[in-house]
Design a protein around this motif. Structure first.
Motif, PDB file in Angstrom:
ATOM      1  N   LEU B  78     -56.808  -0.047 -17.967  1.00 42.77           N
ATOM      2  CA  LEU B  78     -55.762  -0.192 -17.810  1.00 42.77           C
ATOM      3  C   LEU B  78     -55.070  -1.607 -17.978  1.00 42.77           C
ATOM      4  N   GLN B  79     -53.966  -2.290 -18.526  1.00 45.22           N
ATOM      5  CA  GLN B  79     -52.909  -3.309 -17.954  1.00 45.22           C
ATOM      6  C   GLN B  79     -51.841  -2.917 -17.579  1.00 45.22           C
ATOM      7  N   PRO B  80     -51.530  -4.508 -17.000  1.00 49.24           N
ATOM      8  CA  PRO B  80     -50.047  -3.951 -16.720  1.00 49.24           C
ATOM      9  C   PRO B  80     -49.186  -3.280 -17.359  1.00 49.24           C
ATOM     10  N   GLU B  81     -48.885  -4.302 -18.580  1.00 49.84           N
ATOM     11  CA  GLU B  81     -48.029  -3.216 -19.773  1.00 49.84           C
ATOM     12  C   GLU B  81     -48.088  -2.311 -20.199  1.00 49.84           C
ATOM     13  N   ASP B  82     -49.090  -1.627 -19.100  1.00 50.71           N
ATOM     14  CA  ASP B  82     -49.320  -0.014 -20.019  1.00 50.71           C
ATOM     15  C   ASP B  82     -48.667   0.492 -19.220  1.00 50.71           C
ATOM     16  N   ILE B  83     -48.304   0.448 -18.127  1.00 45.30           N
ATOM     17  CA  ILE B  83     -47.146   1.385 -17.167  1.00 45.30           C
ATOM     18  C   ILE B  83     -45.775   1.760 -17.603  1.00 45.30           C
ATOM     19  N   ALA B  84     -45.815   3.185 -18.337  1.00 45.14           N
ATOM     20  CA  ALA B  84     -44.927   3.877 -19.119  1.00 45.14           C
ATOM     21  C   ALA B  84     -44.801   5.506 -18.907  1.00 45.14           C
ATOM     22  N   THR B  85     -44.232   5.613 -20.014  1.00 48.13           N
ATOM     23  CA  THR B  85     -44.354   7.753 -19.491  1.00 48.13           C
ATOM     24  C   THR B  85     -44.579   7.618 -21.281  1.00 48.13           C
ATOM     25  N   TYR B  86     -45.746   8.592 -21.258  1.00 47.94           N
ATOM     26  CA  TYR B  86     -46.414   8.673 -22.491  1.00 47.94           C
ATOM     27  C   TYR B  86     -46.093   9.843 -22.796  1.00 47.94           C
ATOM     28  N   TYR B  87     -46.441  10.379 -23.977  1.00 52.13           N
ATOM     29  CA  TYR B  87     -45.956  11.788 -25.033  1.00 52.13           C
ATOM     30  C   TYR B  87     -46.846  11.537 -26.162  1.00 52.13           C
TER      31      TYR B  87
END
Lengths: 122, 107
Positions: B78-87
């Motif tokens: 996991l990288q900081p830029e991966d913070i998101a919502t996934y669908y």
């Protein structure tokens, strides 16, 4: 750079109509099926409609069938949505998306716009 | 309609962690499944198509697998830029349906 830019979102009274636009740049929409997808505030994604590359075929989700019309003007590289008789349930961010075709269907969305917000309220 | 159920609904992890999300379909959808990432205020981004194929330009730390009714999406580190919502999204049948989303937060 491939870009989709939606516009036309606003605050609209229940029962009214509105038209959304999606202008594409960096590619030619005439080579692609195109879609509209919406997202209610804080909620998930809901597919609404697809239009074939030449505009000859349209398919709609039951939730908007009869009230929603998807159309395109390939000469302007633009996709449109017309939503009639809106209700508060139509409050959402509306996204246009390019369809990627596989297995003879084009229901993978390989590029999306940033969305335009429609708020239905009296 | 085909129902898509993602789990967990939210997930907290640290940089470098391996993160996995599952998506279950209410009926057999073969490999007709895509994964998207959505950051706040942005449109979704296609990451994985046809259950396991990485979209061009997507980092290789993202991967996915599965077929039929059970699918898994993984971020290997996991990288900081991966913070998101996934669908997840199925396209085996109309109407096209999405999972409810998995919100990924940094611990």
């Amino acid at each position: 750079q491939l870009l989709l830019v939606e516009s036309g979102g606003s605050v609209v009274l229940p029962g009214r109509s509105l038209r959304l636009s999606c202008v594409a740049s960096g590619f030619t929409i005439s080579n692609h099926a195109m879609h509209w997808v919406r997202q209610a505030p804080g909620k998930g994604l809901e597919w609404l409609a697809i239009i074939s590359y030449d505009g000859g075929d349209e398919t709609y989700a039951d939730s908007v069938k009869g009230r929603f019309t998807i159309s395109r003007d390939n000469s302007k590289n633009t996709l449109y949505a017309q939503l009639n008789n809106v209700s508060p349930d139509d409050t959402a961010t509306y996204y246009c998306a390019r369809g990627y075709c596989s297995r003879a269907s084009c229901y993978t969305f390989d590029n999306w716009g940033q969305g335009t917000l429609v708020t239905v309220s009296s | 309609d085909i129902q898509m159920t993602q789990s967990p609904s939210s997930l907290s992890a640290s940089v470098g962690d391996r993160v996995s999300i599952t998506c279950q379909a209410s009926q057999d959808i073969s490999y007709y499944l895509n994964w998207y990432q959505q950051k706040p205020g942005k449109g979704p981004r296609l990451l994985i198509y046809d259950a396991s194929n990485l979209e061009i330009g997507v980092p290789s730390r993202f991967s996915a697998s599965g077929s039929g009714t059970e699918f898994t999406f993984t971020i290997s580190s996991l990288q900081p830029e991966d913070i998101a919502t996934y669908y997840c999204q199925q396209y085996e049948d109309l109407p096209i349906t999405f999972g409810q989303g998995t919100r990924l937060e940094m611990k």
